[in-house]
Scaffold this motif. Structure first.
Motif, mmCIF file in Angstrom:
data_model
loop_
_atom_site.group_PDB
_atom_site.id
_atom_site.type_symbol
_atom_site.label_atom_id
_atom_site.label_comp_id
_atom_site.label_asym_id
_atom_site.label_seq_id
_atom_site.Cartn_x
_atom_site.Cartn_y
_atom_site.Cartn_z
ATOM 1 N N UNK A 122 0.829 -1.324 -0.127
ATOM 2 C CA UNK A 122 0.144 -0.088 -0.189
ATOM 3 C C UNK A 122 0.884 1.276 0.094
ATOM 4 N N UNK A 123 0.416 1.891 -0.992
ATOM 5 C CA UNK A 123 1.144 3.434 -0.999
ATOM 6 C C UNK A 123 0.008 4.184 -0.800
ATOM 7 N N UNK A 124 0.434 5.168 0.071
ATOM 8 C CA UNK A 124 -0.090 6.409 0.797
ATOM 9 C C UNK A 124 -0.659 7.308 -1.040
ATOM 10 N N UNK A 125 -1.185 7.054 -1.318
ATOM 11 C CA UNK A 125 -2.192 8.054 -2.280
ATOM 12 C C UNK A 125 -1.368 9.880 -2.604
ATOM 13 N N UNK A 126 -0.503 9.894 -3.049
ATOM 14 C CA UNK A 126 0.395 11.957 -3.529
ATOM 15 C C UNK A 126 -0.909 12.558 -3.415
ATOM 16 N N UNK A 127 -2.044 12.167 -4.007
ATOM 17 C CA UNK A 127 -3.520 13.216 -4.367
ATOM 18 C C UNK A 127 -3.776 13.805 -2.744
ATOM 19 N N UNK A 128 -3.576 13.106 -1.705
ATOM 20 C CA UNK A 128 -3.498 13.700 -0.049
ATOM 21 C C UNK A 128 -2.927 14.600 -0.238
ATOM 22 N N UNK A 129 -1.503 15.206 -0.757
ATOM 23 C CA UNK A 129 -0.739 16.510 -0.271
ATOM 24 C C UNK A 129 -1.398 17.330 -1.239
ATOM 25 N N UNK A 130 -2.242 17.029 -2.068
ATOM 26 C CA UNK A 130 -2.811 18.985 -2.789
ATOM 27 C C UNK A 130 -4.106 18.399 -1.632
ATOM 28 N N UNK A 131 -5.135 17.558 -1.461
ATOM 29 C CA UNK A 131 -6.187 18.073 -0.637
ATOM 30 C C UNK A 131 -6.194 18.355 0.712
ATOM 31 N N UNK A 132 -4.691 17.902 1.031
ATOM 32 C CA UNK A 132 -4.567 18.658 2.531
ATOM 33 C C UNK A 132 -3.836 19.160 3.011
ATOM 34 N N UNK A 133 -3.084 20.388 2.022
ATOM 35 C CA UNK A 133 -3.017 21.775 1.427
ATOM 36 C C UNK A 133 -3.729 22.193 1.139
ATOM 37 N N UNK A 134 -4.606 22.178 -0.552
ATOM 38 C CA UNK A 134 -4.990 23.031 -0.718
ATOM 39 C C UNK A 134 -4.662 23.357 -1.475
ATOM 40 N N UNK A 135 -3.229 22.797 -2.109
ATOM 41 C CA UNK A 135 -2.178 23.906 -2.798
ATOM 42 C C UNK A 135 -1.820 23.807 -3.756
ATOM 43 N N UNK A 136 -2.748 23.879 -5.330
ATOM 44 C CA UNK A 136 -2.831 23.614 -6.450
ATOM 45 C C UNK A 136 -1.304 22.986 -7.337
ATOM 46 N N UNK A 137 -0.452 24.250 -6.239
ATOM 47 C CA UNK A 137 1.075 24.418 -7.150
ATOM 48 C C UNK A 137 1.489 23.143 -6.587
ATOM 49 N N UNK A 138 1.182 21.861 -5.957
ATOM 50 C CA UNK A 138 1.198 20.849 -5.406
ATOM 51 C C UNK A 138 0.505 19.819 -6.812
ATOM 52 N N UNK A 139 -0.055 20.310 -7.082
ATOM 53 C CA UNK A 139 -0.834 18.705 -8.249
ATOM 54 C C UNK A 139 0.509 19.153 -9.143
ATOM 55 N N UNK A 140 1.316 19.178 -9.833
ATOM 56 C CA UNK A 140 2.212 18.310 -10.840
ATOM 57 C C UNK A 140 3.113 17.584 -10.330
ATOM 58 N N UNK A 141 3.845 17.943 -8.820
ATOM 59 C CA UNK A 141 4.234 16.972 -8.129
ATOM 60 C C UNK A 141 3.606 15.408 -7.742
ATOM 61 N N UNK A 142 1.979 16.096 -7.651
ATOM 62 C CA UNK A 142 1.298 14.711 -6.848
ATOM 63 C C UNK A 142 1.161 14.004 -7.715
ATOM 64 N N UNK A 143 0.767 14.484 -9.025
ATOM 65 C CA UNK A 143 0.952 13.299 -10.458
ATOM 66 C C UNK A 143 1.745 12.976 -11.201
ATOM 67 N N UNK A 144 2.926 13.603 -10.644
ATOM 68 C CA UNK A 144 3.901 12.618 -11.570
ATOM 69 C C UNK A 144 4.658 11.824 -9.777
ATOM 70 N N UNK A 145 4.125 11.932 -8.719
ATOM 71 C CA UNK A 145 4.492 11.201 -7.763
ATOM 72 C C UNK A 145 3.822 10.060 -7.999
ATOM 73 N N UNK A 146 2.203 10.607 -8.549
ATOM 74 C CA UNK A 146 1.233 9.477 -8.019
ATOM 75 C C UNK A 146 1.425 8.363 -9.829
ATOM 76 N N UNK A 147 1.873 8.705 -10.990
ATOM 77 C CA UNK A 147 1.935 7.848 -12.146
ATOM 78 C C UNK A 147 3.275 6.898 -11.712
ATOM 79 N N UNK A 148 4.396 7.699 -11.571
ATOM 80 C CA UNK A 148 5.456 6.238 -10.378
ATOM 81 C C UNK A 148 5.404 5.272 -9.747
ATOM 82 N N UNK A 149 4.505 5.919 -8.732
ATOM 83 C CA UNK A 149 3.795 5.066 -7.574
ATOM 84 C C UNK A 149 2.810 3.877 -8.608
ATOM 85 N N UNK A 150 2.153 4.279 -8.805
ATOM 86 C CA UNK A 150 1.170 3.772 -9.734
ATOM 87 C C UNK A 150 2.037 2.468 -11.026
#
Length: 134
Positions: A93-121
């Protein structure tokens, strides 16, 4: 919101743990920390539980980008990956990187979360294919 990304493996725990480390490395993640929860609870509380290890996985370039966006994001780093026994199977199990965006509400983190998600997936998908870790 689901906060995990999970695969179920028909592999013994030791094999799943090794394959998980390899799959993460294949996607640019190093393991910064490793917590053997089973051994710790046995040593500290004399409590027996199933095999359970938490890997603190880090992709340096993604961590750098996230920290440049928000220094407080370190509270959510590294990417935690759990390898644990559940009955006859091993779960990864991996923590969903999109949690970063949801918890911080910082859209600037979205590209990082998307790439991390792609790599973890990709790492999780490699684990789901027997005999591979891409």
């Amino acid at each position: 919101m689901r906060y995990d990304r999970t695969v179920q493996l028909d592999a013994d725990f030791a094999t799943a743990l090794t394959r998980t480390r390899d799959a993460l490395a294949g996607q640019g993640f190093g393991i910064l920390t490793e917590i053997d929860v089973t051994a710790t609870l046995k040593a500290k509380l004399d409590h027996d539980m199933e095999d359970y290890v938490i890997l603190g996985a880090c992709n340096p370039s993604l961590a750098h980008r996230a920290l440049d966006t928000d220094r407080g994001i370190g509270l959510l780093l590294p990417c935690n990956v759990v390898v644990r026994r559940e009955g006859e199977h091993t779960l990864v199990q991996a923590l969903d990187p999109n949690t970063m965006v949801a918890l911080t509400e910082l859209d600037a983190l979205r590209p990082v979360a998307e790439e991390a998600t792609r790599r973890l997936d990709a790492a999780l998908a490699a684990l789901a294919r027997p005999g591979t870790t891409d």
